[in-house]
Design a protein around this motif. Structure first.
Motif, PDB file in Angstrom:
ATOM      1  N   GLY A  64      14.249  47.722  26.566  1.00  0.00           N
ATOM      2  CA  GLY A  64      14.519  46.374  26.074  1.00  0.00           C
ATOM      3  C   GLY A  64      16.014  46.162  25.820  1.00  0.00           C
ATOM      4  N   ILE A  65      16.674  47.227  25.340  1.00  0.00           N
ATOM      5  CA  ILE A  65      18.113  47.090  25.060  1.00  0.00           C
ATOM      6  C   ILE A  65      18.907  47.084  26.348  1.00  0.00           C
ATOM      7  CG2 ILE A  65      20.089  48.190  23.942  1.00  0.00           C
ATOM      8  CD1 ILE A  65      18.165  49.300  21.845  1.00  0.00           C
ATOM      9  N   PHE A  66      18.492  47.980  27.301  1.00  0.00           N
ATOM     10  CA  PHE A  66      19.219  48.087  28.575  1.00  0.00           C
ATOM     11  C   PHE A  66      18.292  47.688  29.693  1.00  0.00           C
ATOM     12  CE2 PHE A  66      20.879  51.414  25.714  1.00  0.00           C
ATOM     13  CZ  PHE A  66      22.184  50.978  25.560  1.00  0.00           C
ATOM     14  N   PRO A  67      18.103  46.403  29.888  1.00  0.00           N
ATOM     15  CA  PRO A  67      17.164  45.966  30.916  1.00  0.00           C
ATOM     16  C   PRO A  67      17.707  46.177  32.321  1.00  0.00           C
ATOM     17  CG  PRO A  67      18.197  44.069  29.860  1.00  0.00           C
ATOM     18  CD  PRO A  67      18.667  45.271  29.107  1.00  0.00           C
ATOM     19  N   THR A  68      19.049  46.180  32.479  1.00  0.00           N
ATOM     20  CA  THR A  68      19.635  46.319  33.841  1.00  0.00           C
ATOM     21  C   THR A  68      20.689  47.410  33.819  1.00  0.00           C
ATOM     22  OG1 THR A  68      21.324  44.653  33.404  1.00  0.00           O
ATOM     23  CG2 THR A  68      19.218  43.870  34.289  1.00  0.00           C
ATOM     24  N   LEU A  72      24.335  48.923  30.880  1.00  0.00           N
ATOM     25  CA  LEU A  72      24.733  50.254  30.408  1.00  0.00           C
ATOM     26  C   LEU A  72      26.208  50.325  30.061  1.00  0.00           C
ATOM     27  CD1 LEU A  72      22.756  52.531  32.920  1.00  0.00           C
ATOM     28  CD2 LEU A  72      22.256  52.142  30.505  1.00  0.00           C
ATOM     29  N   SER A  73      26.928  49.333  30.465  1.00  0.00           N
ATOM     30  CA  SER A  73      28.355  49.319  30.140  1.00  0.00           C
ATOM     31  C   SER A  73      28.567  49.167  28.641  1.00  0.00           C
ATOM     32  CB  SER A  73      29.047  48.184  30.901  1.00  0.00           C
ATOM     33  OG  SER A  73      28.461  46.940  30.532  1.00  0.00           O
ATOM     34  N   ASN A  74      27.573  48.685  27.894  1.00  0.00           N
ATOM     35  CA  ASN A  74      27.687  48.501  26.440  1.00  0.00           C
ATOM     36  C   ASN A  74      27.040  49.638  25.669  1.00  0.00           C
ATOM     37  OD1 ASN A  74      28.881  45.967  26.810  1.00  0.00           O
ATOM     38  ND2 ASN A  74      26.858  44.969  26.953  1.00  0.00           N
ATOM     39  N   ILE A  75      26.777  50.729  26.286  1.00  0.00           N
ATOM     40  CA  ILE A  75      26.050  51.809  25.621  1.00  0.00           C
ATOM     41  C   ILE A  75      26.814  52.383  24.456  1.00  0.00           C
ATOM     42  CG2 ILE A  75      26.965  53.621  27.206  1.00  0.00           C
ATOM     43  CD1 ILE A  75      24.144  54.895  27.027  1.00  0.00           C
ATOM     44  N   ASP A  76      28.162  52.381  24.549  1.00  0.00           N
ATOM     45  CA  ASP A  76      28.950  52.928  23.432  1.00  0.00           C
ATOM     46  C   ASP A  76      28.805  52.052  22.206  1.00  0.00           C
ATOM     47  OD1 ASP A  76      29.794  55.044  24.980  1.00  0.00           O
ATOM     48  OD2 ASP A  76      31.578  53.953  25.691  1.00  0.00           O
ATOM     49  N   ASP A  77      28.856  50.791  22.405  1.00  0.00           N
ATOM     50  CA  ASP A  77      28.708  49.875  21.246  1.00  0.00           C
ATOM     51  C   ASP A  77      27.338  50.044  20.598  1.00  0.00           C
ATOM     52  OD1 ASP A  77      31.218  48.899  21.759  1.00  0.00           O
ATOM     53  OD2 ASP A  77      30.476  47.199  22.983  1.00  0.00           O
ATOM     54  N   VAL A  78      26.361  50.208  21.436  1.00  0.00           N
ATOM     55  CA  VAL A  78      25.004  50.356  20.889  1.00  0.00           C
ATOM     56  C   VAL A  78      24.895  51.637  20.107  1.00  0.00           C
ATOM     57  CG1 VAL A  78      22.563  50.661  21.517  1.00  0.00           C
ATOM     58  CG2 VAL A  78      23.950  48.962  22.715  1.00  0.00           C
ATOM     59  N   LEU A  79      25.485  52.718  20.661  1.00  0.00           N
ATOM     60  CA  LEU A  79      25.412  54.001  19.956  1.00  0.00           C
ATOM     61  C   LEU A  79      26.153  53.933  18.629  1.00  0.00           C
ATOM     62  CD1 LEU A  79      25.964  56.480  22.938  1.00  0.00           C
ATOM     63  CD2 LEU A  79      23.871  56.104  21.632  1.00  0.00           C
ATOM     64  N   MET A  82      23.991  52.217  16.139  1.00  0.00           N
ATOM     65  CA  MET A  82      22.891  53.065  15.732  1.00  0.00           C
ATOM     66  C   MET A  82      23.354  54.114  14.725  1.00  0.00           C
ATOM     67  SD  MET A  82      20.079  52.135  17.031  1.00  0.00           S
ATOM     68  CE  MET A  82      19.491  51.062  18.332  1.00  0.00           C
ATOM     69  N   LYS A  83      24.511  54.717  15.014  1.00  0.00           N
ATOM     70  CA  LYS A  83      25.031  55.725  14.098  1.00  0.00           C
ATOM     71  C   LYS A  83      25.355  55.113  12.740  1.00  0.00           C
ATOM     72  CE  LYS A  83      27.061  58.683  17.730  1.00  0.00           C
ATOM     73  NZ  LYS A  83      28.318  59.222  18.334  1.00  0.00           N
ATOM     74  N   ALA A  84      25.906  53.902  12.744  1.00  0.00           N
ATOM     75  CA  ALA A  84      26.207  53.233  11.466  1.00  0.00           C
ATOM     76  C   ALA A  84      24.931  52.979  10.690  1.00  0.00           C
ATOM     77  CB  ALA A  84      26.953  51.919  11.747  1.00  0.00           C
ATOM     78  N   LYS A  85      23.913  52.586  11.390  1.00  0.00           N
ATOM     79  CA  LYS A  85      22.635  52.308  10.717  1.00  0.00           C
ATOM     80  C   LYS A  85      22.013  53.575  10.167  1.00  0.00           C
ATOM     81  CE  LYS A  85      18.436  49.643  11.321  1.00  0.00           C
ATOM     82  NZ  LYS A  85      17.672  48.799  12.230  1.00  0.00           N
ATOM     83  N   ILE A  86      22.194  54.690  10.959  1.00  0.00           N
ATOM     84  CA  ILE A  86      21.659  55.974  10.485  1.00  0.00           C
ATOM     85  C   ILE A  86      22.384  56.403   9.225  1.00  0.00           C
ATOM     86  CG2 ILE A  86      21.558  58.429  11.084  1.00  0.00           C
ATOM     87  CD1 ILE A  86      21.008  57.531  13.988  1.00  0.00           C
ATOM     88  N   ARG A  87      23.744  56.250   9.234  1.00  0.00           N
ATOM     89  CA  ARG A  87      24.494  56.609   8.028  1.00  0.00           C
ATOM     90  C   ARG A  87      24.040  55.758   6.832  1.00  0.00           C
ATOM     91  NH1 ARG A  87      28.736  56.881  11.829  1.00  0.00           N
ATOM     92  NH2 ARG A  87      29.444  54.784  11.270  1.00  0.00           N
ATOM     93  N   GLN A  88      23.784  54.476   7.068  1.00  0.00           N
ATOM     94  CA  GLN A  88      23.328  53.596   5.975  1.00  0.00           C
ATOM     95  C   GLN A  88      21.973  54.061   5.431  1.00  0.00           C
ATOM     96  OE1 GLN A  88      22.959  49.524   7.143  1.00  0.00           O
ATOM     97  NE2 GLN A  88      22.289  48.815   5.103  1.00  0.00           N
ATOM     98  N   LEU A  89      21.097  54.425   6.343  1.00  0.00           N
ATOM     99  CA  LEU A  89      19.765  54.885   5.908  1.00  0.00           C
ATOM    100  C   LEU A  89      19.859  56.206   5.159  1.00  0.00           C
ATOM    101  CD1 LEU A  89      17.621  54.043   9.086  1.00  0.00           C
ATOM    102  CD2 LEU A  89      17.524  52.899   6.862  1.00  0.00           C
TER     103      LEU A  89
END
Length: 816
Positions: A64-68, A72-79, A82-89
């Motif tokens: 769903g995040i990477f439909p095409t 994948l060119s935005n994979i770094d931003d997504v990661l 995700m890491k920020a959210k993990i740190r928050q949790l």
């Protein structure tokens, strides 16, 4: 291969699960949670984030995040996100864990504190229980003391009361003895009542010697008081000084003595009252001895005047001497009534021959009036002063002595009724030659029952026992006398004076049935046609109406007598014989009228029989004999109906009986018509149908009410239909024997061989053919009655339509 394809490949390898997964040894394993836990999580942590869903699938989430491939060119931003959210949790988890540590420490402290409080409460509860137990023991000790005090108080009170009663009793006995000796009855009455009350309270202690002695002493004093008071009454009213007026002191003394008597045995009061009442009536008994002229019935009012005067004098002199509840005046009146009844019985027995009804009724009337006066007088006194006393009726206390002599009254009424009947006979003889224009109830019947009513009312006032039964027998005798001499004897006889048969046979009245038979036998002689005049018909109707009035009134009289007579004599009241007598006269009148109507039809029937029916070719309209019968019936029936307006049920009865007699007679005359031609049979069939219509309309002819009684209509239709079926059989050819017999059985299923023979005679069949037809009828099978009756009805309908066509044809021929 693109990333998406690779991811999809992984999905196909079996990692696509609809539940959470976790990584173990480098593999994703599902996290299994029960539905209840999952529901609880959803309620506590409501979230729209796909990561929080129970059926979270990482492959679908990544796709769903990477439909095409370009995404994948935005994979770094997504990661990074995700890491920020993990740190928050992770931070939130650390805060929660530290908070849980603090809460656990505080909870342990609170638990320890609660344990200390519970221990303190338990200690206090134990102390309170111990104190409550001690208090309960103290209360029980106090309650026990109170009960002991209550018992002591009760015993002390009882002892005091008993000692007080004993003191009252001892003192009362002494005072009672002293008052008795001094004849101080007022004081003695008050003391005696209190002493008696005390003795009643000490009833359970009479086994104590001292109390037993005192009780015996009281009883001795009561006996002495009774003897002393009775002696005082006798000395006052019968002593040497009794001829002089009784002083006020003596009256006062006796009045006080009566108060004492009320507390003594009831026999003392009864003895005093009996003696005193007899003493008061000594003068009456001496004055009205049976051998004295003043004792006879014609001076009976003087007896009652004596009591009225004596009661006034008694109440004026001695009324205040006796207590009100003694009712001495009433006792005197009751005894006076008993003595008077006995004396009158003796007097009437000794001078029985001198008693007549006038004297007897005078004495009874005065007696009943006097009894009613006493009842009113003492009822008012009792209801006003002593409502608890049962009221006494004086009715019959004296007048019952006349009951054994009431046969004189009954005999006198019998004599009066006999004279009344003779008067009725004489009056009728004077008016018997007068022409009667309309029927009415004889006035004598009303006079007779009015006299009966007067006698009944008078006798009920005298007695409701045997004399009333005897009067009923007298009523029955003169009802029979009236029925015979006024009604039966005055039934008209054709061509002569009133029918006067022997009034008595062996001392009794002729029965209605015998009389009716004699009347009917004398009406018509063989070979003669005789008729009543209209005046005689009115006379018959008048006797019928009078008999009906007498019948209904006798029923009411019987009911009233049964209501009034004493229940023990109800079975002796039975007037069914007299009702049957009047009913028989009604039947005789109806038969005489029917016989007269039949007589009017005889000439027409003779014409019918003598007509040469073999020469008739075709119907030519209504026959002359039918016209004669129709005119006769349509004249006489309205006349009879008009004269029986007051007894409509008997007019209906007359119509029914006429139909029952006339129709068979008409059929018998049909059988006398021999050798019928085809046209003759058709003419008779037309005549029969015409007569049928006339008969159906007859009860309502020239009347507003056109509907005939149902029973009458049914009789006419049934009878005249049979006549039509007979003529229908006549019209059936008999050459084919089996067909003729079959039609005969269908048309006349209830017929017989004799009737078939008569019909064949009507057809003019020869003797030899008759025998063949009769033999075939005997051997023919009988059909089912239901089918036969249906066939009859069909034939009736068919014949009715044929007759209508025939009538129309006749009308056309007449016009031509």
């Amino acid at each position: 291969m693109s990333l998406k394809t690779g991811i999809e490949f992984e999905s196909e390898t079996g990692t696509d699960q609809k539940h959470e997964t976790h990584e173990s040894d480098g593999n994703l394993l599902p996290v299994c949670v029960s539905p209840e836990v999952q529901n609880t999580i959803d309620k506590v942590l409501s979230s729209d984030d796909p990561l929080d869903k129970a059926d979270f699938n990482p492959i679908d989430y990544i796709n769903g995040i990477f439909p095409t491939e370009q995404s994948l060119s935005n994979i770094d931003d997504v990661l990074n996100r995700m890491k920020a959210k993990i740190r928050q949790l992770d931070e939130e988890i650390r805060v929660v864990v530290r908070g849980q540590n603090n809460v656990e420490k505080a909870g342990k402290e609170a638990l320890e504190e609660a344990k200390q409080v519970i221990a303190q409460l338990t200690s206090r509860i134990i102390e309170m229980k111990a104190q409550a137990k001690k208090s309960e023991q103290m209360v029980n000790e106090i309650t026990c003391d109170i009960k002991q005090l209550d018992n002591a108080k009760k015993n002390l009170t009882s002892s005091i009361i008993m000692l007080n009663n004993l003191h009252i009793l001892v003192e009362g006995v002494d005072k009672l003895e002293e008052a008795t000796q001094k004849r101080e009855y007022a004081q003695a009455a008050a003391i005696l009542q209190s002493v008696v009350d005390v003795l009643n309270q000490l009833e359970n202690h009479k086994h104590i010697p001292h109390i037993r002695v005192l009780a015996h002493k009281v009883e001795t004093i009561r006996l002495k008081l009774a003897e002393q008071i009775i002696a005082d009454f006798h000395s006052t009213f019968e002593g040497p000084n009794s001829k002089h007026s009784i002083s006020h002191n003596q009256l006062r003394l006796l009045a006080e003595a009566c108060l004492v008597v009320s507390s003594l045995d009831s026999r003392v009061k009864h003895d005093i009252l009996t003696w005193f009442v007899n003493l008061e009536l000594l003068e009456y008994k001496a004055l009205f001895q049976e051998n004295q002229d003043i004792a006879w019935l014609d001076k009976i009012e003087k007896r009652y005047n004596w009591l009225k005067k004596h009661l006034m004098e008694f109440e004026d002199r001695f009324g205040k001497m006796f207590p009100i509840d003694w009712e001495v005046s009433e006792c005197i009146a009751i005894e006076f009534c008993k003595v008077t009844a006995n004396e009158l019985c003796k007097v009437m027995s000794n001078r029985l021959s001198e008693i007549n009804v006038k004297l007897l009724l005078y004495a009874i009337g005065k007696t009943v009036t006097f009894e009613n006066l006493l009842t009113q007088r003492f009822s008012r006194s009792i209801s006003y002063e002593r409502k608890d006393i049962k009221q006494i009726s004086f009715s019959g206390l004296i007048s019952h002595c006349f009951e054994q002599h009431l046969n004189i009254y009954v005999d006198a009424q019998s004599e009066n009724l006999s004279k009344l009947i003779e008067q009725f006979v004489d009056e009728y003889q004077k008016t018997k030659n007068n022409e009667i224009l309309s029927a009415e109830v004889f006035p004598s019947a009303g006079i007779l029952f009015t006299q009966y009513k007067h006698c009944l009312v008078q006798c009920v006032q005298l007695s409701t026992r045997k004399p009333l039964v005897s009067l009923t027998t007298t009523f029955q005798k003169y009802l029979r006398e009236y029925a015979h001499r006024i009604l039966q004897n005055n039934l008209p006889r054709v061509g002569g004076p009133s029918l006067a048969t022997s009034s008595l046979s062996s001392g009794g009245v002729l029965s209605a049935a015998t009389s009716a038979a004699g009347i009917l036998q004398s009406l018509l002689k063989e070979g003669e046609v005789t008729r009543f005049t209209k005046s005689e018909l009115c006379q018959i109707c008048s006797i019928l109406l009078t008999s009906n009035y007498c019948l209904e009134t006798v029923q009411q009289l019987e009911k009233k007598l049964q209501e009034k007579v004493d229940p023990a004599f109800v079975d002796n009241i039975n007037m069914k014989g007299e009702q049957d007598l009047f009913h028989g006269i009604i039947t005789s009148c109806i038969q005489m009228i029917i016989q007269d109507i039949e007589s009017g039809c005889e000439p027409a029937f003779n014409v019918m029989i003598k007509t040469q029916w073999s020469t008739v070719e075709t119907p030519i309209g209504q026959s002359a004999y039918v016209t004669t019968i129709t005119n006769h019936l349509q004249q006489i029936f309205p006349f009879i109906r008009e004269n029986l307006q007051e007894a409509r049920k008997h007019f209906t009865q007359l119509c029914n009986k006429f139909a029952v007699i006339f129709i068979p007679k008409f059929i018998n005359n049909l059988f006398k018509c021999k050798n019928l031609s085809q046209g003759g049979a058709e003419q008779l069939l037309l005549d029969t149908h015409t007569l049928k219509k006339v008969l159906l309309e007859l009860p309502g002819w020239e009347s507003v009410v056109k509907t005939a009684p149902g029973s009458y209509t049914k009789t006419v239709i049934k009878g005249m239909t049979k006549a039509e079926m007979i003529l229908k059989v006549v019209l059936v050819p008999c050459e084919r024997i089996e067909s003729f017999i079959e039609n005969y059985n269908k048309l006349l299923p209830d017929s017989d061989e004799n009737e078939l023979h008569k019909i064949l005679d009507m057809k003019g069949v020869r003797r030899a053919e008759i025998n063949l037809l009769l033999e075939a009828y005997r051997n023919a099978p009988k059909g089912d009655s239901k089918d036969i009756h249906e066939a009859i009805q069909n034939n009736i309908d068919h014949e009715s339509s044929k007759i209508k066509r025939l009538e129309n044809l006749i009308k056309k021929n007449v016009k031509v």
